[in-house]
Every structure is written in C-alpha cells, then in structure tokens.
Design an enzyme around this catalytic site. Structure first.
Site, short mmCIF file in Angstrom:
data_model
loop_
_atom_site.label_atom_id
_atom_site.label_comp_id
_atom_site.label_asym_id
_atom_site.label_seq_id
_atom_site.Cartn_x
_atom_site.Cartn_y
_atom_site.Cartn_z
N TRP A 117 -4.33 6.81 2.05
CA TRP A 117 -5.60 6.31 2.21
C TRP A 117 -6.60 7.21 3.11
O TRP A 117 -5.79 7.48 4.27
CB TRP A 117 -6.03 4.68 2.18
CG TRP A 117 -5.73 3.74 1.29
CD1 TRP A 117 -6.95 3.50 0.89
CD2 TRP A 117 -4.98 3.35 0.64
NE1 TRP A 117 -6.66 2.46 -0.26
CE2 TRP A 117 -5.40 2.38 -0.47
CE3 TRP A 117 -3.29 3.52 0.53
CZ2 TRP A 117 -4.52 1.63 -1.36
CZ3 TRP A 117 -2.55 2.70 -0.19
CH2 TRP A 117 -3.07 2.18 -1.43
N LEU A 118 -7.82 7.32 2.81
CA LEU A 118 -8.55 8.45 3.46
C LEU A 118 -8.85 7.84 4.95
O LEU A 118 -8.42 8.60 5.82
CB LEU A 118 -9.94 8.50 2.88
CG LEU A 118 -11.10 9.26 3.68
CD1 LEU A 118 -10.60 10.79 4.06
CD2 LEU A 118 -12.28 9.53 2.70
N TRP A 119 -9.64 6.70 5.05
CA TRP A 119 -9.67 6.20 6.57
C TRP A 119 -8.46 5.85 7.32
O TRP A 119 -8.31 6.07 8.30
CB TRP A 119 -10.97 5.72 6.86
CG TRP A 119 -11.07 4.16 6.26
CD1 TRP A 119 -10.30 3.47 5.55
CD2 TRP A 119 -11.90 2.89 6.87
NE1 TRP A 119 -10.75 1.91 5.34
CE2 TRP A 119 -11.52 1.68 6.28
CE3 TRP A 119 -13.00 3.23 7.82
CZ2 TRP A 119 -12.20 0.54 6.49
CZ3 TRP A 119 -13.62 2.04 8.06
CH2 TRP A 119 -13.25 0.61 7.41
N ASP A 120 -7.53 5.55 6.42
CA ASP A 120 -6.33 5.04 7.05
C ASP A 120 -5.56 6.23 7.74
O ASP A 120 -5.11 5.98 8.93
CB ASP A 120 -5.09 4.36 6.14
CG ASP A 120 -5.56 3.16 5.58
OD1 ASP A 120 -6.68 3.03 4.50
OD2 ASP A 120 -5.05 2.16 5.94
N TRP B 37 -11.75 -9.38 4.04
CA TRP B 37 -12.89 -9.03 5.03
C TRP B 37 -14.07 -9.89 5.03
O TRP B 37 -15.22 -9.85 5.17
CB TRP B 37 -13.27 -7.72 4.35
CG TRP B 37 -12.55 -6.63 4.48
CD1 TRP B 37 -11.55 -6.07 3.71
CD2 TRP B 37 -12.38 -5.67 5.71
NE1 TRP B 37 -11.02 -5.00 4.00
CE2 TRP B 37 -11.31 -4.71 5.46
CE3 TRP B 37 -13.14 -5.69 7.09
CZ2 TRP B 37 -11.07 -3.67 6.15
CZ3 TRP B 37 -12.62 -4.85 7.82
CH2 TRP B 37 -11.74 -3.77 7.42
N ASP C 2 -13.56 -3.97 1.50
CA ASP C 2 -13.52 -4.50 -0.09
C ASP C 2 -14.45 -5.74 -0.37
O ASP C 2 -15.23 -5.49 -1.36
CB ASP C 2 -12.08 -4.77 -0.24
CG ASP C 2 -11.33 -3.53 -0.16
OD1 ASP C 2 -11.70 -2.76 0.65
OD2 ASP C 2 -10.03 -3.47 -0.55
N GLU D 8 -1.87 -6.45 9.38
CA GLU D 8 -2.97 -5.78 9.02
C GLU D 8 -4.34 -6.49 9.37
O GLU D 8 -5.34 -5.73 9.70
CB GLU D 8 -3.05 -6.13 7.23
CG GLU D 8 -4.00 -5.26 6.40
CD GLU D 8 -4.12 -5.47 5.05
OE1 GLU D 8 -3.07 -6.65 4.48
OE2 GLU D 8 -4.56 -4.97 4.20
N ARG E 74 -5.66 -13.18 0.73
CA ARG E 74 -6.11 -12.19 -0.20
C ARG E 74 -7.62 -12.59 -0.68
O ARG E 74 -7.96 -13.69 -0.74
CB ARG E 74 -5.08 -11.80 -1.23
CG ARG E 74 -3.73 -11.50 -0.60
CD ARG E 74 -3.80 -10.46 0.14
NE ARG E 74 -3.93 -8.81 -0.54
CZ ARG E 74 -4.11 -7.79 -0.07
NH1 ARG E 74 -4.08 -7.78 1.44
NH2 ARG E 74 -4.39 -6.67 -0.52
N TYR F 62 0.65 -1.27 -0.01
CA TYR F 62 0.14 0.04 0.06
C TYR F 62 0.68 1.07 -0.03
O TYR F 62 0.98 1.94 0.90
CB TYR F 62 -1.07 0.08 1.09
CG TYR F 62 -1.85 -1.00 1.32
CD1 TYR F 62 -2.75 -1.29 0.66
CD2 TYR F 62 -1.74 -1.97 2.24
CE1 TYR F 62 -3.55 -2.44 0.67
CE2 TYR F 62 -2.54 -3.18 2.54
CZ TYR F 62 -3.59 -3.40 1.68
OH TYR F 62 -4.54 -4.32 1.79
N GLY G 53 -14.49 0.56 2.69
CA GLY G 53 -13.34 0.18 3.23
C GLY G 53 -13.22 -1.54 3.46
O GLY G 53 -12.49 -1.65 4.22
C1 GLC Z 1 -7.80 -2.08 1.80
C2 GLC Z 1 -8.62 -2.04 2.81
C3 GLC Z 1 -9.20 -0.73 3.08
C4 GLC Z 1 -8.00 0.05 3.34
C5 GLC Z 1 -6.92 -0.06 2.24
C6 GLC Z 1 -5.31 0.78 2.67
O1 GLC Z 1 -8.22 -1.90 0.42
O2 GLC Z 1 -9.51 -2.88 2.52
O3 GLC Z 1 -9.78 -0.75 4.32
O4 GLC Z 1 -8.10 1.44 3.39
O5 GLC Z 1 -6.52 -1.37 2.14
O6 GLC Z 1 -5.10 0.08 3.97
#
Ligand code: GLC
Length: 442
Positions: free
Chosen positions: A35-38, A371, A172, A414, A217, A31, A170
């Site tokens: 990212w927004l919520w991260d 998820w 996925d 994670e 994954r 990654y 979030g």
């Molecule tokens: C994955 C997760 C998502 C998160 C992203 C970056 O796509 O599902 O919730 O924001 O990774 O960590």
C-alpha cells in the site's frame, strides 16, 4: 531505557516478519499487498535500522506508477505470476486504463501523498552527497505525481485536489465521507439490503470478519457501499474525465489536502537541494492550495472540514481530519490554537489514549470501529509532527508519550480503543511498529 530498547526490538521483529523482500505488507493475512502510504510510514521507521532497505521500500512503490504520474494506493502483484482468481485481481482490473503499468496489477485510485515526506525523512539520515543522489533518483517520479494531482484532480484550477473514493483518503469509513455517499449515491439494492437488516448475513461472506471481530471492522453495509463505489470507477476505466462527466461524487478531502500542502513544501525543498527549477505554473498552484485550504474553515464551529467538489458545501462532521491542518503547517497561529483546544478536551479529541479518529462526543463514535473512533498511530505521528512545527512542544511530547505507552501496553495493533488503550484490528501491524521506532529514536 531497557524497556525502550525492548520495544524497538519487538517493533523491528514485526517489520522483519512482514518483510516480502522489496516491500513490506501491512499485516499478515488481512493485508497481503503493498500500500502507498503504508510503505511511506514503514520506510520512515526502517531508516533508523536499515537505510538501504528503507530506500528499497520507496523504490518498489515507484514501480507501480502509472504513465500519467498517478501512484496507485495498492500494488497487487506481478501480472504474470498473480493468481488470476484472487479477489484483488478481479476487483481492480487496472489494465482497463491504458496508463497502468504492463507488468504489474495495481489499484486504479491513489492514497494520501506522503511520498515526499518519506523521501525527505530518509534523506535526513544521509550525508550531502548521498542525499543528492537519493533525491535525484526519486525526484522525477515525485514531480510527476504532484503534477498529476494538479492536472487530473484539480480540473477547475481551484487549488484543492479532489478524491473519488474514501479509500483515497486512507480513512476508509470516516464519517464525513460515509454521510456524503449515503446521501448522494447509495445504490438502491444496498438501501434495500439495509432496510431488510441483512448485515449479519453479508458478514458470513466477508474475509476480514473471519479474522477480526465484526465490531472492529466496517459495518457490512458500509463495506458494500465502498465496493460498489469502486465498481463504478472501474466501469469508467478509472478515467477521471469520464468519472467527473457522469457526476460520480467527489470530495476535496481535508486530510488529503493538508498532507499535500506539506508534501509540496518538501517538493520545493528537494528541488532546491538538487538545483532544479520548478515551473511557475506548479509554484502558483502550490501557493493556491495553501490559500484555498482556508476556504474550508467554518467560522461558526471554528474548525476546518472537507467539502463537496461540485457544490462546495462543507461536510460538517468532525473527524481526525479536523486536526490535520496542523500537519499542513500553513495555518495561522490563531486557528492552530483553536484546533489544539479540541485536543485538550477529553470529550472531544482528548480521551485517555488520544487521538480518537472521531471525537468522543460524536454520535458516530464507536471505540473499536475502524476509522469511526479508534486511535491510529499514523495519525498521531502526523499530528505530533504538526504540533512540533506549530510550536506546541508540550502537546507534541504528551502525545508522543501516550502513543508509546499505549503500544507498550497493547502491542503493535492496527488501531486502539481511545478510552482504554486496548488493541483492536489486525495484530503486528507494520506502520504501528515502524512509527513507534521513529517516535523512540527522534
Ligand atoms: C486500510 C486502511 C488504509 C491502509 C490499508 C492497508 O484500508 O484504512 O489506510 O492503507 O488498510 O493497511
């Protein structure tokens, strides 16, 4: 005590390693973007060790805001420096929409609206004067984001906001969404690949399964489904009218809306702190969201679900979203108790290392599959907060302890196997580290 300090120190080290000056990547390799919520979760942890840096994390997120108010779920990089051959750049092409920022390449969809929570949590660490100035700095962007959600994502003025891709939740590959996509918009070429059992071949071309075992994954077919759904949105230039006119599918997601309800409450509190009046229209919308959430309750199975935006059919698959109305904070004590009962049940949401992202007794449950089973620290954090505010202090403490214990044993992964507590997914994951700091310090 010493062990606790060691854990907090180790968590800080993870955040340092993932620090890219003004934002933090979720994890090295897998990654590489913001990212927004991260970033919201990361700022919530950082506020205990470096409040300035926590503010920078949020301010750097706001750089990505679109002219219409949308906050994209990913900021991919600077337009002039980003490698034009990089897959992310070619996948998103945010410039197709005139609202996207000129200097940055972003995604074209959003993610759960956790911004208000992060703003308030940072504000909690400030004195009144600092807090006022912090709130004044970020309020216009926050307001524009919430107004955008109502304007573009609640086109019938029903109260709930819709999402157009599972990435927006979030969560996925969460079962209710995967079920819905498979039933309603699975492209023919993907069905053919699936029938021909091509997953192992597709896996050869994936970047994520080079780093992480494929059993941890998403399934290859599900991954193709997510990318093809994204491509359809790109073909409509991420224009919501165009997307909805072509009846691409949309869902009023339970978890997203629960987070929105809490975020709206924070927005009201922030506005009042800086003596700013919110419009009557917005305040009415906010009320409506709370009352409409109750339409998602199913009296036969005693739980809430997401629903299809067009048909209003409830998507009756339990997932971690099932418990998220506790975080919303707007539901009755009676309904909250029913949700908490599911958390107490070891066959449902209460195995040894809760909370699994789908119930243990679900046919979808796979303990290490993204998820569709694993325990995620961010969801635990949100639900701990919700349990507290609904008065379930013992449950909140128990969940906090098991979460810390799990990370102590297995590291800042994670996600985790809810049956054994073992690590899965990427190592040294930023929000796991940040939220453990927060759980230890609050
Ligand atoms: C994955 C997760 C998502 C998160 C992203 C970056 O796509 O599902 O919730 O924001 O990774 O960590």
């Amino acid at each position: 005590m010493e062990e606790t300090t060691d854990l907090a120190d180790a968590a800080q080290k993870v955040l340092k390693e993932n620090d890219r000056e003004n934002f933090t990547i979720p994890a090295e390799g897998l990654y590489p973007h913001q990212w927004l919520w991260d970033s919201c979760f990361i700022a919530i942890g950082l506020r205990h060790t470096d409040l300035d840096r926590a503010q920078t994390e949020i301010l750097s997120l706001l750089r990505g805001q679109w002219a219409n108010g949308m906050l994209p779920n990913m900021i991919l990089g600077d337009n002039t420096f980003l490698n034009r051959r990089s897959p992310a750049y070619r996948i998103w092409k945010s410039w197709l929409n005139p609202n996207s920022p000129d200097e940055l390449v972003t995604s074209g969809i959003t993610q759960p609206p956790l911004l208000a929570e992060a703003i308030v949590k940072l504000g909690d660490r400030m004195n009144k004067t600092e807090r006022r100035s912090w709130y004044q700095t970020v309020f216009p962007a926050l307001l524009a984001y919430h107004e955008w959600l109502y304007r573009e994502r609640d086109p019938h003025n029903e109260g709930l906001v819709l999402q157009i891709h599972p990435w927006e939740t979030g969560l996925d590959n969460t079962p209710p969404w995967m079920n819905e996509i498979r039933e309603h918009s699975l492209p023919l070429w993907i069905s053919l690949l699936e029938k021909a059992h091509m997953s192992p071949l597709i896996n050869i071309f994936r970047r994520d399964t080079l780093r992480i075992p494929s059993a941890e994954r998403l399934d290859a077919i599900d991954a193709l489904v997510l990318y093809s759904t994204q491509r359809r949105l790109r073909r409509k230039n991420y224009d919501i009218d165009n997307i909805l006119a072509h009846s691409l599918f949309a869902v009023e997601d339970l978890s997203f809306n629960a987070i929105f309800i809490r975020a709206n409450q924070h927005l009201i509190d922030i506005a009042s702190f800086i003596n700013t009046k919110l419009s009557d229209e917005l305040l009415n919308n906010i009320k409506k969201t709370q009352s409409t959430l109750e339409e998602l309750w199913d009296p036969y199975t005693n739980q809430y679900y997401s629903r299809n935006f067009v048909t209003h059919r409830l998507l009756k698959e339990s997932s971690i979203a099932t418990l998220m109305p506790l975080y919303a904070g707007s539901i009755s004590k009676e309904r909250a108790k029913k949700l908490v009962k599911m958390l107490e049940n070891e066959h449902f949401f209460g195995p040894s290392y809760p909370i699994p992202s789908v119930p243990v007794n679900s046919s979808w449950f796979k303990p290490t599959l993204y998820w569709q089973g694993p325990t995620w620290v961010n969801m635990n954090w949100l639900i701990i907060d919700g349990l507290e505010r609904n008065g379930f202090h013992d449950h909140a403490n128990a969940l906090k302890e098991s979460t810390i214990e799990m990370v102590k044993r297995s590291g800042f992964s994670e996600y985790f196997n809810p049956l054994t507590g073992e690590a899965a997914g990427a190592k040294n994951f930023s929000w796991t580290a940040a939220l453990v700091i927060d759980l230890l310090k609050t």
